[in-house]
Design a protein around this motif. Sequence first.
Motif, PDB file in Angstrom:
ATOM      1  N   HIS A  89       0.821  -1.193   0.000  1.00  0.00           N
ATOM      2  CA  HIS A  89       0.000   0.000   0.000  1.00  0.00           C
ATOM      3  C   HIS A  89       0.865   1.258   0.000  1.00  0.00           C
ATOM      4  O   HIS A  89       1.916   1.308   0.610  1.00  0.00           O
ATOM      5  CB  HIS A  89      -0.933   0.009   1.212  1.00  0.00           C
ATOM      6  N   TYR A  90       0.364   2.270  -0.693  1.00  0.00           N
ATOM      7  CA  TYR A  90       1.125   3.500  -0.875  1.00  0.00           C
ATOM      8  C   TYR A  90       1.481   4.186   0.435  1.00  0.00           C
ATOM      9  O   TYR A  90       2.510   4.832   0.544  1.00  0.00           O
ATOM     10  CB  TYR A  90       0.289   4.456  -1.731  1.00  0.00           C
ATOM     11  N   ALA A  91       0.638   4.053   1.423  1.00  0.00           N
ATOM     12  CA  ALA A  91       0.858   4.769   2.676  1.00  0.00           C
ATOM     13  C   ALA A  91       1.989   4.154   3.506  1.00  0.00           C
ATOM     14  O   ALA A  91       2.459   4.756   4.440  1.00  0.00           O
ATOM     15  CB  ALA A  91      -0.419   4.784   3.497  1.00  0.00           C
ATOM     16  N   VAL A 208      -1.608  -0.574  -6.412  1.00  0.00           N
ATOM     17  CA  VAL A 208      -2.519  -0.868  -5.304  1.00  0.00           C
ATOM     18  C   VAL A 208      -3.413   0.344  -5.017  1.00  0.00           C
ATOM     19  O   VAL A 208      -4.629   0.237  -4.875  1.00  0.00           O
ATOM     20  CB  VAL A 208      -1.728  -1.277  -4.036  1.00  0.00           C
ATOM     21  N   GLU A 209      -2.788   1.509  -4.993  1.00  0.00           N
ATOM     22  CA  GLU A 209      -3.523   2.739  -4.711  1.00  0.00           C
ATOM     23  C   GLU A 209      -4.578   2.998  -5.798  1.00  0.00           C
ATOM     24  O   GLU A 209      -5.711   3.398  -5.519  1.00  0.00           O
ATOM     25  CB  GLU A 209      -2.505   3.887  -4.672  1.00  0.00           C
ATOM     26  N   ARG A 210      -4.183   2.751  -7.039  1.00  0.00           N
ATOM     27  CA  ARG A 210      -5.075   2.984  -8.175  1.00  0.00           C
ATOM     28  C   ARG A 210      -6.283   2.043  -8.133  1.00  0.00           C
ATOM     29  O   ARG A 210      -7.428   2.484  -8.268  1.00  0.00           O
ATOM     30  CB  ARG A 210      -4.271   2.756  -9.467  1.00  0.00           C
ATOM     31  N   ILE A 211      -5.997   0.754  -7.918  1.00  0.00           N
ATOM     32  CA  ILE A 211      -7.097  -0.227  -7.926  1.00  0.00           C
ATOM     33  C   ILE A 211      -8.072   0.072  -6.792  1.00  0.00           C
ATOM     34  O   ILE A 211      -9.281   0.062  -6.971  1.00  0.00           O
ATOM     35  CB  ILE A 211      -6.555  -1.675  -7.803  1.00  0.00           C
ATOM     36  N   GLU A 212      -7.506   0.363  -5.614  1.00  0.00           N
ATOM     37  CA  GLU A 212      -8.350   0.671  -4.456  1.00  0.00           C
ATOM     38  C   GLU A 212      -9.257   1.870  -4.764  1.00  0.00           C
ATOM     39  O   GLU A 212     -10.459   1.851  -4.466  1.00  0.00           O
ATOM     40  CB  GLU A 212      -7.464   0.971  -3.239  1.00  0.00           C
ATOM     41  N   ALA A 213      -8.677   2.895  -5.371  1.00  0.00           N
ATOM     42  CA  ALA A 213      -9.448   4.113  -5.685  1.00  0.00           C
ATOM     43  C   ALA A 213     -10.560   3.819  -6.685  1.00  0.00           C
ATOM     44  O   ALA A 213     -11.702   4.268  -6.517  1.00  0.00           O
ATOM     45  CB  ALA A 213      -8.510   5.185  -6.238  1.00  0.00           C
ATOM     46  N   ILE A 214     -10.243   3.060  -7.716  1.00  0.00           N
ATOM     47  CA  ILE A 214     -11.242   2.770  -8.751  1.00  0.00           C
ATOM     48  C   ILE A 214     -12.350   1.878  -8.191  1.00  0.00           C
ATOM     49  O   ILE A 214     -13.528   2.086  -8.470  1.00  0.00           O
ATOM     50  CB  ILE A 214     -10.572   2.134 -10.004  1.00  0.00           C
ATOM     51  N   GLN A 215     -11.944   0.917  -7.350  1.00  0.00           N
ATOM     52  CA  GLN A 215     -12.946   0.034  -6.736  1.00  0.00           C
ATOM     53  C   GLN A 215     -13.874   0.835  -5.810  1.00  0.00           C
ATOM     54  O   GLN A 215     -15.089   0.641  -5.824  1.00  0.00           O
ATOM     55  CB  GLN A 215     -12.255  -1.079  -5.928  1.00  0.00           C
ATOM     56  N   THR A 216     -13.289   1.726  -5.023  1.00  0.00           N
ATOM     57  CA  THR A 216     -14.085   2.555  -4.108  1.00  0.00           C
ATOM     58  C   THR A 216     -15.048   3.437  -4.890  1.00  0.00           C
ATOM     59  O   THR A 216     -16.237   3.551  -4.556  1.00  0.00           O
ATOM     60  CB  THR A 216     -13.159   3.448  -3.247  1.00  0.00           C
ATOM     61  N   ALA A 217     -14.531   4.062  -5.950  1.00  0.00           N
ATOM     62  CA  ALA A 217     -15.363   4.954  -6.772  1.00  0.00           C
ATOM     63  C   ALA A 217     -16.474   4.162  -7.450  1.00  0.00           C
ATOM     64  O   ALA A 217     -17.638   4.600  -7.478  1.00  0.00           O
ATOM     65  CB  ALA A 217     -14.491   5.642  -7.816  1.00  0.00           C
ATOM     66  N   GLY A 218     -16.136   2.981  -7.968  1.00  0.00           N
ATOM     67  CA  GLY A 218     -17.129   2.142  -8.643  1.00  0.00           C
ATOM     68  C   GLY A 218     -18.245   1.744  -7.685  1.00  0.00           C
ATOM     69  O   GLY A 218     -19.421   1.784  -8.039  1.00  0.00           O
ATOM     70  N   GLU A 238      -1.750  -7.723 -13.983  1.00  0.00           N
ATOM     71  CA  GLU A 238      -1.117  -9.039 -13.885  1.00  0.00           C
ATOM     72  C   GLU A 238      -1.607  -9.771 -12.644  1.00  0.00           C
ATOM     73  O   GLU A 238      -1.860 -10.967 -12.674  1.00  0.00           O
ATOM     74  CB  GLU A 238       0.413  -8.890 -13.795  1.00  0.00           C
ATOM     75  N   ASP A 239      -1.682  -9.049 -11.535  1.00  0.00           N
ATOM     76  CA  ASP A 239      -2.177  -9.623 -10.291  1.00  0.00           C
ATOM     77  C   ASP A 239      -3.342  -8.756  -9.821  1.00  0.00           C
ATOM     78  O   ASP A 239      -3.148  -7.784  -9.096  1.00  0.00           O
ATOM     79  CB  ASP A 239      -1.036  -9.646  -9.252  1.00  0.00           C
ATOM     80  N   PRO A 240      -4.565  -9.090 -10.237  1.00  0.00           N
ATOM     81  CA  PRO A 240      -5.700  -8.195  -9.964  1.00  0.00           C
ATOM     82  C   PRO A 240      -6.205  -8.226  -8.524  1.00  0.00           C
ATOM     83  O   PRO A 240      -7.001  -7.370  -8.137  1.00  0.00           O
ATOM     84  CB  PRO A 240      -6.791  -8.683 -10.931  1.00  0.00           C
ATOM     85  N   ASP A 241      -5.731  -9.196  -7.716  1.00  0.00           N
ATOM     86  CA  ASP A 241      -6.299  -9.334  -6.366  1.00  0.00           C
ATOM     87  C   ASP A 241      -5.350  -8.978  -5.224  1.00  0.00           C
ATOM     88  O   ASP A 241      -5.757  -8.931  -4.077  1.00  0.00           O
ATOM     89  CB  ASP A 241      -6.800 -10.768  -6.160  1.00  0.00           C
ATOM     90  N   PHE A 242      -4.079  -8.739  -5.564  1.00  0.00           N
ATOM     91  CA  PHE A 242      -3.090  -8.465  -4.518  1.00  0.00           C
ATOM     92  C   PHE A 242      -3.486  -7.267  -3.654  1.00  0.00           C
ATOM     93  O   PHE A 242      -3.195  -7.224  -2.461  1.00  0.00           O
ATOM     94  CB  PHE A 242      -1.713  -8.228  -5.154  1.00  0.00           C
ATOM     95  N   TRP A 243      -4.142  -6.278  -4.236  1.00  0.00           N
ATOM     96  CA  TRP A 243      -4.480  -5.046  -3.514  1.00  0.00           C
ATOM     97  C   TRP A 243      -5.285  -5.321  -2.244  1.00  0.00           C
ATOM     98  O   TRP A 243      -5.111  -4.652  -1.234  1.00  0.00           O
ATOM     99  CB  TRP A 243      -5.228  -4.077  -4.429  1.00  0.00           C
ATOM    100  N   LYS A 244      -6.144  -6.342  -2.303  1.00  0.00           N
ATOM    101  CA  LYS A 244      -6.970  -6.660  -1.115  1.00  0.00           C
ATOM    102  C   LYS A 244      -6.070  -7.103   0.036  1.00  0.00           C
ATOM    103  O   LYS A 244      -6.233  -6.685   1.181  1.00  0.00           O
ATOM    104  CB  LYS A 244      -7.963  -7.775  -1.450  1.00  0.00           C
ATOM    105  N   GLU A 245      -5.100  -7.948  -0.322  1.00  0.00           N
ATOM    106  CA  GLU A 245      -4.143  -8.455   0.659  1.00  0.00           C
ATOM    107  C   GLU A 245      -3.309  -7.301   1.227  1.00  0.00           C
ATOM    108  O   GLU A 245      -3.077  -7.218   2.430  1.00  0.00           O
ATOM    109  CB  GLU A 245      -3.239  -9.440  -0.078  1.00  0.00           C
ATOM    110  N   ALA A 246      -2.870  -6.407   0.339  1.00  0.00           N
ATOM    111  CA  ALA A 246      -2.044  -5.264   0.756  1.00  0.00           C
ATOM    112  C   ALA A 246      -2.810  -4.379   1.723  1.00  0.00           C
ATOM    113  O   ALA A 246      -2.258  -3.899   2.716  1.00  0.00           O
ATOM    114  CB  ALA A 246      -1.600  -4.469  -0.462  1.00  0.00           C
ATOM    115  N   LEU A 247      -4.071  -4.161   1.467  1.00  0.00           N
ATOM    116  CA  LEU A 247      -4.878  -3.314   2.348  1.00  0.00           C
ATOM    117  C   LEU A 247      -5.096  -3.983   3.697  1.00  0.00           C
ATOM    118  O   LEU A 247      -5.051  -3.340   4.733  1.00  0.00           O
ATOM    119  CB  LEU A 247      -6.234  -3.020   1.703  1.00  0.00           C
TER     120      LEU A 247
END
Length: 254
Positions: A89-91, A208-218, A238-247
Amino acid sequence: MTHKAVVVISGGMDSSVLLHFMRHQHPTYEIHGISFAYGQRHAKELDFAKLQCDQVGASWQPVMLPFIRDLFADSHSSLVTDDDVPEGHYAESNMKATVVPNRNMIMMAIAAGYAVSIKARILSTGVHAGDHFIYPDCRPEFFDLLDRAVYAGNQGFIDASFELKRPFIHKTKADIAEMGIKLGVDFSQTWSCYKGGDLHCGRCGTCVERIEAIQTAGARIQEGMSAKGQYVDPTMYEDPDFWKEALKRETVEK
Ligand SMILES: [Zn+2]
């Protein structure tokens, strides 16, 4: 007389939304996109920056800054190789490895010079609230000072109603994604990944930051809509689900 606006565009999601927003807000303006390259990583982004400018009928000016790589290579690990790009995660504090010292001052100074020379009324940047945490030169106080500095430094040459616009400075990345969806921005034609692959990796901080933002907005847009109206991020990862784990990991660490 046609008014002009200069938009700093990286080819990433935020600045692409900014470009479409500026076109929407100022339909009669002549818009000029300007992009900065300071390392190979950004070569791919530049293609998308040009594509976005074409889409809104803007001219496009790439600016090469190879000296940033030479001069600042030792001061931070910002110009790391792809293998060293931090994941997660970006933070997370390790994302500080992506800081380029004084980057915005350098880029905005050049963009301001360009804006003054073509007598533009507006110079616009997509800097947003999510950037503040890591990058001091993305904070409101920096831009307030820069706005005054550009005006003071160009008195007599600058358009009297000149504005350094930063419409997203208090917005989150999810707010920007939401605006982008509403404006019809095709996110698959923007580039955020810090790695230079064929697809977005889905694992680096910006992915990760991008996917999270787009998912939240959607999800926000979807509220009150039928399942048919569900927004689907058109970007291939390439890895569409890693962001959930990162969060999840970030939540635990807090
Ligand atoms: Zn990535």
